[in-house]
Design a protein around this motif. Structure first.
Motif, PDB file in Angstrom:
ATOM      1  N   LEU A 103      48.566 -68.002  17.864  1.00  0.00           N
ATOM      2  CA  LEU A 103      49.666 -67.178  17.367  1.00  0.00           C
ATOM      3  C   LEU A 103      49.635 -67.121  15.847  1.00  0.00           C
ATOM      4  CD1 LEU A 103      52.390 -65.700  18.022  1.00  0.00           C
ATOM      5  CD2 LEU A 103      53.490 -67.944  17.813  1.00  0.00           C
ATOM      6  N   ASN A 104      49.568 -65.921  15.273  1.00  0.00           N
ATOM      7  CA  ASN A 104      49.690 -65.753  13.821  1.00  0.00           C
ATOM      8  C   ASN A 104      51.105 -66.119  13.391  1.00  0.00           C
ATOM      9  OD1 ASN A 104      47.063 -64.659  13.200  1.00  0.00           O
ATOM     10  ND2 ASN A 104      47.692 -62.785  14.243  1.00  0.00           N
ATOM     11  N   ALA A 105      51.222 -66.911  12.317  1.00  0.00           N
ATOM     12  CA  ALA A 105      52.545 -67.388  11.939  1.00  0.00           C
ATOM     13  C   ALA A 105      52.703 -67.492  10.434  1.00  0.00           C
ATOM     14  CB  ALA A 105      52.815 -68.750  12.578  1.00  0.00           C
ATOM     15  N   HIS A 127      46.241 -64.360  18.918  1.00  0.00           N
ATOM     16  CA  HIS A 127      46.365 -63.960  17.510  1.00  0.00           C
ATOM     17  C   HIS A 127      45.555 -62.706  17.221  1.00  0.00           C
ATOM     18  CE1 HIS A 127      42.448 -65.883  17.366  1.00  0.00           C
ATOM     19  NE2 HIS A 127      42.256 -65.401  16.161  1.00  0.00           N
ATOM     20  N   VAL A 184      57.053 -64.468  12.299  1.00  0.00           N
ATOM     21  CA  VAL A 184      57.400 -64.331  10.879  1.00  0.00           C
ATOM     22  C   VAL A 184      58.895 -64.547  10.748  1.00  0.00           C
ATOM     23  CG1 VAL A 184      57.367 -62.844   8.849  1.00  0.00           C
ATOM     24  CG2 VAL A 184      55.544 -62.650  10.556  1.00  0.00           C
ATOM     25  N   ARG A 217      54.526 -58.658  16.635  1.00  0.00           N
ATOM     26  CA  ARG A 217      53.848 -59.580  17.552  1.00  0.00           C
ATOM     27  C   ARG A 217      53.525 -60.916  16.885  1.00  0.00           C
ATOM     28  NH1 ARG A 217      51.057 -54.739  18.437  1.00  0.00           N
ATOM     29  NH2 ARG A 217      49.203 -55.518  17.360  1.00  0.00           N
ATOM     30  N   TRP A 218      53.751 -61.015  15.579  1.00  0.00           N
ATOM     31  CA  TRP A 218      53.497 -62.251  14.858  1.00  0.00           C
ATOM     32  C   TRP A 218      54.776 -63.079  14.784  1.00  0.00           C
ATOM     33  CZ3 TRP A 218      49.994 -61.334   9.954  1.00  0.00           C
ATOM     34  CH2 TRP A 218      48.800 -60.704  10.352  1.00  0.00           C
ATOM     35  N   LEU A 232      48.756 -58.893   6.956  1.00  0.00           N
ATOM     36  CA  LEU A 232      49.070 -57.703   7.750  1.00  0.00           C
ATOM     37  C   LEU A 232      48.324 -56.484   7.213  1.00  0.00           C
ATOM     38  CD1 LEU A 232      52.915 -58.228   8.204  1.00  0.00           C
ATOM     39  CD2 LEU A 232      51.257 -58.028  10.078  1.00  0.00           C
ATOM     40  N   MET A 245      52.055 -54.801  14.222  1.00  0.00           N
ATOM     41  CA  MET A 245      51.497 -56.151  14.239  1.00  0.00           C
ATOM     42  C   MET A 245      52.556 -57.183  13.904  1.00  0.00           C
ATOM     43  SD  MET A 245      47.637 -55.894  12.671  1.00  0.00           S
ATOM     44  CE  MET A 245      48.117 -55.019  11.176  1.00  0.00           C
ATOM     45  N   ARG A 246      53.399 -56.876  12.920  1.00  0.00           N
ATOM     46  CA  ARG A 246      54.435 -57.820  12.497  1.00  0.00           C
ATOM     47  C   ARG A 246      55.336 -58.202  13.681  1.00  0.00           C
ATOM     48  NH1 ARG A 246      56.619 -57.902   7.143  1.00  0.00           N
ATOM     49  NH2 ARG A 246      56.109 -55.692   6.965  1.00  0.00           N
ATOM     50  N   ALA A 275      53.707 -62.704   4.655  1.00  0.00           N
ATOM     51  CA  ALA A 275      52.942 -62.128   5.766  1.00  0.00           C
ATOM     52  C   ALA A 275      52.212 -60.851   5.368  1.00  0.00           C
ATOM     53  CB  ALA A 275      53.873 -61.841   6.948  1.00  0.00           C
TER      54      ALA A 275
END
Length: 348
Positions: free
Chosen positions: A235-237, A203, A297, A294-295, A254, A291-292, A250
């Motif tokens: 993991l960012n979710a 994350h 979303v 890799r998240w 972000l 970044m988005r 998100a």
């Protein structure tokens, strides 16, 4: 022959976010609501982070929050993700987590990291009473904590040749599970050398994950308590019924990460409306988009499929979700509906 892998177990890492207009008490209450929901959903574990002097983060004392969460739940494992060991004396950490284990036997995880969790000024304040866990002695202090929490405790040899027995708690019957956290070759090699479970902090930085996990698995030395390597990733979710809502929720986190990485002033987390109304400049917007990507979303079906894909790709049977969904201005200050929704939709 059936080659379908079972769905990975889900866990939670909570930074206890604080948004516009929210008090620390309200932020903590929202996290207590979230851990109760995670428990009811059957999630595996729930960890609290350690960060200091950050307006948007109320997770500064994992042992306190773990005790509160354990008292409000029935079966979920609760722990730290992690205790930043350079900020603390090893005996204090061992005593705190031995006490937590006595309060909630078989449910306590001690995740330990090597980063300071704050800026240099606050780091100096944390160590103002004298040296605590010197970074250069990190492996030694890990071994000490393991020994101190064990039922037999640790035996010190004094300068006069005498020995002195030290126990983190008088009569331990079970001990917390110690996990090493990191995102580098150093942490992976050390976890492998000590025969400890390892968590890759995806994350925070997903760079080099395959190389790091391979180093851990290939170099693993079986220990009595952990005969085989054991690892998972974070993991960012943000998951919502529609893609539009997921992307809106998100955006506050972000943007906060973009400000952090470009050295801009940090404040409390924006509401969704605030984030939508104040676009960043070109550099910030590009960072947000990077970044988005890799998240996690999206919608429930998309999100569950992506979690399964990541788990299969990296050979893990558990994924720890960091629910980073922001709040709309109309939502209660003592709750985080977006974070609750993320866990509910992922759990199916």
């Amino acid at each position: 022959m059936n080659d379908v892998r079972p769905a990975p177990a889900l866990s939670v890492l909570d930074l206890v976010p604080v948004r516009t207009g929210q008090s620390s008490a309200q932020a903590l209450e929202s996290s207590m609501t979230l851990v109760r929901r995670a428990d009811a959903l059957g999630l595996t574990r729930y960890w609290f982070a350690e960060h200091h002097n950050m307006p948007a983060v109320a997770a500064s004392t994992p042992p306190v929050m773990i005790a509160a969460a354990a008292a409000r739940t029935e079966r979920i494992r609760v722990g730290s993700g992690g205790v930043m060991l350079p900020n603390h004396a090893p005996l204090v950490v061992a005593e705190q987590f031995a006490a937590l284990e006595a309060l909630a036997p078989g449910r306590i995880d001690l995740g330990i990291g090597r980063a300071p969790g704050s800026d240099p000024v606050v780091t100096a304040l944390l160590r103002s009473s004298g040296p605590t866990s010197d970074v250069d002695r990190f492996p030694e202090h890990l071994r000490n904590i393991l020994a101190l929490m064990a039922p037999d405790g640790a035996r010190l040899r004094l300068t006069d040749g005498q020995t002195y027995d030290v126990n983190a708690t008088p009569a331990a019957t079970t001990t917390p599970t110690l996990w090493l956290l990191g995102s580098s070759d150093y942490s992976a090699r050390l976890a492998a050398e000590l025969g400890l479970p390892y968590v890759f902090a995806n994350h925070f930085s997903g760079a080099g994950i395959d190389q790091v996990l391979a180093l851990y698995r290939d170099g693993y030395r079986p220990s009595e308590t952990h005969p085989r390597p054991r690892t998972f990733l974070t993991l960012n979710a943000v998951v919502a019924p529609t893609a539009e809502e997921a992307h809106e929720r998100a955006l506050p986190q972000l943007r906060a990460m973009a400000r952090l990485r470009t050295g801009r002033p940090m404040g409390t987390a924006e509401t969704v409306e605030e984030a939508l109304a104040a676009p960043l400049d070109g550099l910030g917007e590009q960072m947000v988009e990077d970044m988005r990507s890799r998240w996690l979303v999206g919608t429930p079906d998309e999100a569950r499929a992506e979690v399964a894909r990541l788990a299969a790709r990296h050979g893990v049977d558990e994924v720890m979700i960091v629910p980073v969904a922001g709040s709309y201005a109309s939502e209660p200050l003592d709750a985080t509906p977006g974070r609750v929704q993320t866990l509910e939709l992922l759990a199916g």
